[in-house]
Write an enzyme that holds these catalytic residues in place. Structure first.
Site, PDB file in Angstrom:
ATOM      1  N   CYS A   1       0.800  -1.224   0.000  1.00  0.00           N
ATOM      2  CA  CYS A   1       0.000   0.000   0.000  1.00  0.00           C
ATOM      3  C   CYS A   1       0.831   1.270   0.000  1.00  0.00           C
ATOM      4  CB  CYS A   1      -0.944   0.001   1.202  1.00  0.00           C
ATOM      5  SG  CYS A   1      -0.052  -0.001   2.768  1.00  0.00           S
TER       6      CYS A   1
ATOM      7  N   CYS B   1      12.846 -12.640   2.059  1.00  0.00           N
ATOM      8  CA  CYS B   1      12.823 -12.001   0.745  1.00  0.00           C
ATOM      9  C   CYS B   1      13.028 -10.501   0.806  1.00  0.00           C
ATOM     10  CB  CYS B   1      11.503 -12.305   0.035  1.00  0.00           C
ATOM     11  SG  CYS B   1      10.089 -11.567   0.866  1.00  0.00           S
TER      12      CYS B   1
ATOM     13  N   CYS C   1       3.582  -3.185   5.750  1.00  0.00           N
ATOM     14  CA  CYS C   1       3.138  -2.475   6.942  1.00  0.00           C
ATOM     15  C   CYS C   1       2.361  -3.463   7.808  1.00  0.00           C
ATOM     16  CB  CYS C   1       2.273  -1.277   6.579  1.00  0.00           C
ATOM     17  SG  CYS C   1       0.658  -1.756   5.963  1.00  0.00           S
TER      18      CYS C   1
ATOM     19  N   HIS D   1      -0.565  -5.254   6.235  1.00  0.00           N
ATOM     20  CA  HIS D   1      -0.364  -6.189   5.125  1.00  0.00           C
ATOM     21  C   HIS D   1       0.614  -7.296   5.418  1.00  0.00           C
ATOM     22  CE1 HIS D   1      -2.041  -2.680   2.883  1.00  0.00           C
ATOM     23  NE2 HIS D   1      -2.821  -3.676   2.523  1.00  0.00           N
TER      24      HIS D   1
ATOM     25  N   HIS E   1       1.439 -11.043   3.410  1.00  0.00           N
ATOM     26  CA  HIS E   1       2.743 -11.464   2.922  1.00  0.00           C
ATOM     27  C   HIS E   1       3.020 -12.905   3.339  1.00  0.00           C
ATOM     28  CE1 HIS E   1       6.921 -11.154   1.669  1.00  0.00           C
ATOM     29  NE2 HIS E   1       7.243 -11.754   2.801  1.00  0.00           N
TER      30      HIS E   1
ATOM     31  N   HIS F   1       7.568 -17.545   4.998  1.00  0.00           N
ATOM     32  CA  HIS F   1       8.069 -16.192   5.267  1.00  0.00           C
ATOM     33  C   HIS F   1       7.390 -15.652   6.520  1.00  0.00           C
ATOM     34  CE1 HIS F   1       9.711 -15.201   1.037  1.00  0.00           C
ATOM     35  NE2 HIS F   1       9.670 -16.508   1.208  1.00  0.00           N
TER      36      HIS F   1
ATOM     37  N   CYS G   1      28.743  -0.687  61.998  1.00  0.00           N
ATOM     38  CA  CYS G   1      28.590  -2.107  61.694  1.00  0.00           C
ATOM     39  C   CYS G   1      27.182  -2.593  62.013  1.00  0.00           C
ATOM     40  CB  CYS G   1      29.627  -2.952  62.435  1.00  0.00           C
ATOM     41  SG  CYS G   1      29.547  -2.805  64.220  1.00  0.00           S
TER      42      CYS G   1
ATOM     43  N   HIS H   1      30.765  -5.696  68.312  1.00  0.00           N
ATOM     44  CA  HIS H   1      30.879  -5.654  66.856  1.00  0.00           C
ATOM     45  C   HIS H   1      29.840  -6.575  66.234  1.00  0.00           C
ATOM     46  CE1 HIS H   1      32.623  -5.027  63.000  1.00  0.00           C
ATOM     47  NE2 HIS H   1      32.965  -6.280  62.838  1.00  0.00           N
TER      48      HIS H   1
END
Lengths: 557, 81
Positions: free
Chosen positions: A59, A72, A77, A80, A84, A91, A186, A491
């Protein structure tokens, strides 16, 4: 936008992608390399050389989302692309022209293939003329707003051959990093180590659920401790192993608790409660639908909040009043005289050995003590409903609902108001690595009292099976905070258990230690997690290699 | 406009502006919400585009629109023969 390490694995390829890979391998991808054009902001476009402006072959639109077929090279778009595929068998796979992302026309959705991403990335690197450093497996990339590739980038082993020297610190699990002592801090470092490696918390911050770049409080210049924690999480999991200084958090915490803002040694447990409270305040405002903490959905409560049940029974008529209180940790009394559990007594008697004068306190002993029926003193008489007057009573605690993460605090610091002195109880407390909490659940405690009759639970409605199912009462330890030395000048050190190995975190110094060392330490705070949490975390930690798609989030549109 | 490469420049400008003002982050959050609602396996990219595009279009700040309009106008004026 910052990149985060994903603990999720790559999405599985669809059938069409798998078929394509079987037939063509990566040749198709590589043939597109010349056509990639890379931009500063990290995007990669496809620029077919013959045509200036890509248009849909059906288109002719050029302003819609366009896809170029891998086989290919015809451009279609989004409207479409299906035609394809239908007119050309096989494909199925195409690439989004604007973004260089794989798209499966038959599945009508984006698909992902690390090998494709590799091809794209290698083109980007060639473009930027960068040399790739060899090194350890992985690391997260904190990308700045412009998303320029950081020259410090270290890429996963898919790209390079790197053999790991197991003796090196690189073989430490992800997230293990020392914390510098900023002046008797700590107490803070110890708690931070435990929290950073608590799976629900780690996942919360690393998945960006409190992102300092998006925080509304922070953008207004307000204090936000979860933001400071976000910074810490990023730093801890950045892959950088040099000791980190959690200065921001310390400063924010000082501002928040000004009375504790000194360089004196503070209490780790007090810091823990205070920090969780700050997170709740920050997070909770938006998530707490009820004033009652039980329903709060902030990360603190989701992780640590459980429910305690307290039964106060009138000694005269036996009627009981039950109340429920939420908790985020349990403080256990450590009194060597009361440390003897019934099992130990039996053992001493049966073995025929002379009973030890000072029996060894155990964690289960402390928990038994916590859930024992306690005769309340004459000054604590209960106003009994059925008797109609104040009566002597007894109280018993039990756990109605266990949290995901259970923090058990051992009360080693005794403050005597009468003598105005404080002392530290140094006795060794024996504790297990696996802990089954079912004996301390309300169902067990109350059940024992009433011979397991169902009526004991009236008023609670449906008996909550999930909270007492044995699987959710099994806990595994993941962190131990110990205190050594005298009260004011001691600690704190944290032991962390990651993937079955123990690590000692002493401020900036981290090293692997044997189990026995941890068992023999003087525990102060014990962090347990439900076993399913630990199992899940194990699986997550093994996905160390981040996929290319996660390291380079260029897919954002 | 496309041929001269001006469109490319403008696209990049718009992208930068949208990132700066936090629009992109907002969209990202919106996408996350949608995926969370539908479940990770049930959402396609196309669906996300369909759902998020109207929100996105509506929330572009006016300042960005203004700036872009000005740039386009300038271009047309300067390129007029």
């Amino acid at each position: 936008m910052s990149a985060r390490i994903s603990f999720l694995k790559n999405p599985d390829p669809c059938n069409h992608l798998s078929d394509y890979k079987l037939r063509y391998g990566t040749d198709g991808y590589k043939s597109f390399q010349k056509l990639f054009r890379c931009f500063n902001d990290g995007r990669t476009k496809i620029k077919p050389q013959e045509i200036e402006i890509p248009r849909c072959s059906y288109c002719s639109v050029y302003h819609r989302r366009l896809y170029i077929c891998l086989i290919c090279r015809s451009i279609s778009c989004s409207s479409h692309i299906l035609s394809h595929t239908q007119s050309n068998k096989g494909h199925d796979i195409a690439i989004d022209v604007e973004r260089s992302e794989l798209y499966c026309c038959s599945c009508i959705d984006q698909v992902y293939d690390p090998e494709f991403d590799e091809v794209v990335v290698s083109k980007q690197l060639i473009g930027l003329c960068m040399s790739v450093k060899s090194g350890a497996d992985v690391v997260a990339v904190r990308s700045n707003k412009k998303r320029r590739l950081d020259s410090q980038l270290i890429i996963g082993s898919k790209f390079l051959v790197s053999s790991r020297d197991r003796r090196e610190k690189w073989s430490f699990p992800l997230g293990l990093r020392g914390l510098n002592n900023l002046g008797s801090t700590c107490f803070m470092n110890a708690v931070l180590q435990a929290l950073v490696h608590a799976p629900p918390l780690r996942n919360f911050w690393l998945s960006g659920q409190h992102n300092r770049d998006l925080c509304p409080r922070r953008s207004m210049g307000l204090l936000c401790l979860p933001c400071d924690l976000d910074l810490i999480f990023s730093a801890m999991f950045s892959g950088d192993r040099t000791p980190y200084s959690p200065a921001h958090l310390l400063y924010s915490w000082w501002k928040h608790s000004t009375n504790l803002a000194t360089y004196e040694q503070q209490d780790s447990h007090e810091f823990f409660i205070s920090l969780l409270d700050c997170i709740h305040e920050n997070e909770g405002k938006s998530k707490c639908l009820y004033k009652d903490h039980e329903e709060c959905q902030c990360i603190t409560h989701r992780a640590f909040s459980g429910l305690l049940r307290s039964d106060v029974t009138c000694s005269t008529c036996g009627s009981t009043s039950t109340t429920y209180d939420p908790f985020i940790d349990i403080s256990l009394t450590l009194d060597s005289a009361k440390g003897l559990s019934p099992a130990d007594c039996r053992k001493n008697r049966n073995s025929g050995e002379p009973s030890v004068n000072a029996p060894m306190p155990t964690l289960s002993g402390c928990l038994d003590f916590f859930t024992r029926p306690e005769k309340l003193g004459p000054d604590q008489k209960l106003n009994c409903q059925s008797c109609g007057e104040k009566r002597e009573s007894s109280k018993q605690m039990s756990i109605r609902r266990l949290p995901l993460l259970l923090c058990l605090h051992v009360k080693r610091f005794e403050h005597s108001l009468t003598r105005k002195t404080s002392r530290k109880i140094d006795s060794y407390l024996q504790y297990p690595f696996r802990l089954n909490m079912s004996p301390y659940l309300s169902s067990s405690i109350i059940g024992k009292r009433f011979g397991n009759r169902i009526f004991a639970f009236d008023g609670e409605g449906e008996y909550d099976g999930s909270s007492s199912s044995s699987s959710s009462a099994e806990f595994e330890i993941f962190a131990v905070v110990t205190h050594s030395g005298m009260m004011a000048s001691g600690h704190y050190v944290t032991y962390l258990r990651l993937k079955g190995l123990w690590y000692r975190c002493d401020d900036a110094w981290i090293n692997e230690v044997e189990e026995e060392v941890v068992r023999g330490c003087e525990c102060y705070m014990l962090f347990y997690a439900q076993e399913r949490v630990i199992q899940k975390a194990h699986k997550e930690l093994s996905y160390q290699v981040i996929s290319m798609a996660d390291a380079f989030p260029f897919a954002d549109c | 406009m496309v041929e001269s490469g001006e469109k490319e420049n403008l696209m990049e400008l718009v992208r930068d502006r949208l990132v700066e003002c936090g629009w992109k982050d907002e969209m990202r959050i919106a996408c996350r919400e949608h995926v969370k609602k539908k479940g990770r396996k049930d959402v396609t990219v196309d669906e996300l585009i369909r759902v998020i595009t109207p929100k996105g279009r509506a929330s572009v700040p006016d300042s960005v629109k203004e700036e872009l309009l000005n740039r386009i106008q300038n271009f047309i004026v300067s390129a007029a023969p």
